[in-house]
Design an enzyme around this catalytic site. Structure first.
Site, PDB file in Angstrom:
ATOM      1  N   ASN A 167      51.751  19.657  35.279  1.00 15.04           N
ATOM      2  CA  ASN A 167      50.683  18.661  35.331  1.00 15.04           C
ATOM      3  C   ASN A 167      51.001  17.649  36.426  1.00 15.04           C
ATOM      4  OD1 ASN A 167      48.699  16.780  34.901  1.00 15.04           O
ATOM      5  ND2 ASN A 167      49.558  16.003  32.998  1.00 15.04           N
ATOM      6  N   SER A 215      45.953  22.283  27.320  1.00 15.08           N
ATOM      7  CA  SER A 215      46.900  21.228  26.962  1.00 15.08           C
ATOM      8  C   SER A 215      46.180  19.978  26.463  1.00 15.08           C
ATOM      9  CB  SER A 215      47.733  20.881  28.192  1.00 15.08           C
ATOM     10  OG  SER A 215      48.633  19.839  27.896  1.00 15.08           O
ATOM     11  N   CYS A 274      49.581  13.212  36.932  1.00 17.52           N
ATOM     12  CA  CYS A 274      50.020  11.970  36.304  1.00 17.52           C
ATOM     13  C   CYS A 274      50.572  11.042  37.385  1.00 17.52           C
ATOM     14  CB  CYS A 274      51.057  12.254  35.223  1.00 17.52           C
ATOM     15  SG  CYS A 274      52.343  13.368  35.750  1.00 17.52           S
TER      16      CYS A 274
END
Lengths: 323, 265
Positions: free
Chosen positions: A136, A30, A139
């Protein structure tokens, strides 16, 4: 096995009904391959195992001010700030393109709250062209005061459980390497229902502009990637592989077949090529090209026979002590 | 755009630390336009890691030439490539200078190494029968782009900070006197220089009374550290009126009035 073409196929979600069967274990990471379309003029992208999309968020994000990147010894720092077109445009404009491809696309999702992860996962459920999700968790978690979901086992598990409940799609959870015990978090993610784990995201780093006596990157801190981090991530994969049963995807500094082999032998079922794409966009395809021949030379029938090979040869205890 | 291995057919030191590399690649040349760049790998090693963006300095049928200033570990490797060596070249990339047919009288402003794409653009403009004035600035005479390499049809003016050659001061100080003559301004160089060009050419600025931006295009080729140069890594952005845009893909050539200068470091 003489005369038989070695098998490169892997399944990254063996216990998921949909499965995540890939033609080979070489993915692109990514943030290093856009939405897949950008590299089509240069790369036969259909030959990759899978493409992990640019990280997407519920709403579009404009990203951080520049400077966003800096070169470091055998690596680079980046602080892009998740600039992306947002969930709606990905579903409307990108997924219809992915649907026509043979290469599976795994959509990388980022949320600032558990609710945002749920919204992303449930919206992408059933969207043609989406083969799986990469979660993910590295973050900032706005609801927990700016800490990362990946920072502790409990938050990581909470997000994973919520995404698991929101979708039947295969889910790969991307670990942060910026923690004291990756094994604890990997185990929590596995228990929370992840189909596989990608190890790892970038390492938080920094560069000072010494002429100006200030941080060089506008965001001050940035994520370190590239060959510089590979030995650390190989160690993490080796460590985690001693504890979890779900497939591990190694990501960090893969530039060639040899680097991919390191990850397989440490215990990864697949690898993601990241920063190397910026330098040689064909890195992934070249690894796929070399892998079959390598397996034949070793007399192996399947790439899965390499997984953990270095572990079996080692007398080390499963828990690696880091001095 | 292509990803190809290209042979170096010439390497000439044109001023201290600055080389002109001739690359043999009819394919790259055939699709190249002034203002575009190529992204060159520093060698087979992964350290230095990233490719280096290099403006296209000349376009010939047989290939392109680059102006390479050896300023760091990566550009030093590329600049040292001898004739016969091969370079890993991605390109041509980016949005080139646009030369509308109505433009006849052009001022080109180059700061230091930024003169490279302006030479290719000057040759293109001359072929279209434009009149061209090239202003070049540098710290001192030794860093001034050699006059002998400027096409002879181009009027050439120099500014140096130490006054060792031409006008003493900033190259942009030469611009106001030419603005009533010019119907297009094209610049490449350090950001403070580009910002000064942009400010001087703004409607109502001295020497530009009564003219509007749409009447006089100001095109700037921006420089920025780059990752992929394919529009993927989003590392090379500059802030424009439309948001953060990629220098590699949305540029490197931008309209001056699109740039949000307060954000440019």
């Amino acid at each position: 096995v003489t005369g038989v073409e070695p098998s490169l196929t892997v399944d990254l979600a063996p216990t998921n009904k949909l499965g995540l069967r890939l033609a080979n274990p070489v993915l692109v990471a990514s943030g290093t391959f856009g939405y897949g379309t950008e590299y089509q003029p240069l790369v036969d992208i259909q030959r990759l195992g899978a493409i992990c999309s640019k990280g997407i968020t519920v709403r579009p994000r404009r990203g951080n001010p520049p400077p966003r990147i800096a070169e470091t010894p055998a690596g680079m720092l980046n602080a892009i700030g998740l600039q992306n077109v947002g969930l709606r445009r990905v579903v409307a404009e990108k997924a219809p393109i992915w649907e026509r491809w043979t290469v599976p696309v795994i959509v990388n999702i980022s949320g600032e709250s558990v609710d945002e992860f749920v919204r992303l996962a449930s919206t992408l459920e059933g969207v043609a062209g989406v083969a799986g999700l990469e979660v993910n968790i590295s973050c900032p978690n706005i609801s927990a005061g700016g800490r990362l979901f990946a920072d502790d086992a409990e938050s990581a598990a909470t997000v994973t459980r919520a995404v698991r409940a929101a979708t039947s799609l295969p889910i790969m959870v991307k670990l942060s390497p910026n923690v004291s015990d990756v094994v604890e978090i990997a185990l929590a993610i596995e228990a929370a229902g992840a189909d596989c784990i990608s190890v790892a995201n970038t390492f938080v780093g920094m560069m000072i502009d010494v002429a100006a006596a200030r941080p060089y990157i506008a965001n001050v801190t940035a994520g370190l990637s590239g060959p510089a981090i590979r030995p650390i991530v190989v160690r993490m994969v080796y460590q985690i592989a001693g504890w979890v049963r779900i497939p591990i995807v190694g990501v960090g500094g893969v530039t060639c077949l040899r680097d991919a082999l390191e990850y397989f032998m440490a215990g990864a079922t697949a690898v993601q090529v990241g920063t190397a794409n910026f330098v040689n966009p064909n890195t992934g395809v070249e690894i796929v090209d070399g892998l079959g021949g390598h397996l034949r030379e070793r007399g192996l029938a399947s790439v899965t026979e390499l997984v953990g090979a270095a572990r079996r040869a080692s007398r080390d205890s499963l828990a690696v002590t880091v001095e | 755009m292509r990803l190809v291995r290209v042979r170096v057919t010439g390497n000439e030191l044109i001023m201290p630390g600055t080389h002109v590399l001739d690359l043999a690649s009819p394919e790259v040349a055939a699709s190249a336009s002034p203002g575009q760049f190529v992204h060159i790998r520093c060698g087979p090693s992964w350290d230095p890691l990233l490719r280096r963006p290099m403006s296209i300095y000349k376009i010939r049928p047989s290939g392109v030439s680059l102006m390479v200033r050896a300023v760091g570990s990566g550009s030093e490797i590329i600049a040292a490539s001898p004739p016969g060596a091969e370079l890993d070249c991605l390109g041509p990339l980016g949005r080139p200078f646009a030369l509308e047919p109505s433009r006849r009288q052009l001022v080109l402003v180059g700061g230091g190494y930024g003169v490279a794409p302006l030479i290719a653009f000057a040759e293109h403009a001359l072929a279209r029968r434009c009149e061209v004035i090239l202003l070049v600035g540098a710290a001192s005479a030794v860093q001034v782009f050699p006059a002998a390499l400027v096409p002879p049809e181009v009027e050439f003016q120099v500014a140096t900070m130490d006054g060792s050659l031409g006008h003493r001061g900033f190259v942009t100080e030469l611009l106001p006197g030419l603005l009533s003559w010019a119907d297009g301004v094209y610049a490449c160089g350090p950001n403070p220089m580009l910002e000064a060009v942009s400010r001087l050419c703004r409607p109502g600025a001295r020497g530009l009374a009564g003219q509007t931006d749409s009447a006089k295009p100001i095109q700037l080729a921006m420089e920025q550290h780059m990752g992929c140069a394919m529009g993927v890594c989003l590392g090379c952005v500059v802030k424009t009126r439309r948001g953060y845009e990629r220098v590699c893909r949305d540029g490197p050539v931008f309209q001056a009035d699109d740039i949000v200068w307060e954000s440019v470091s």
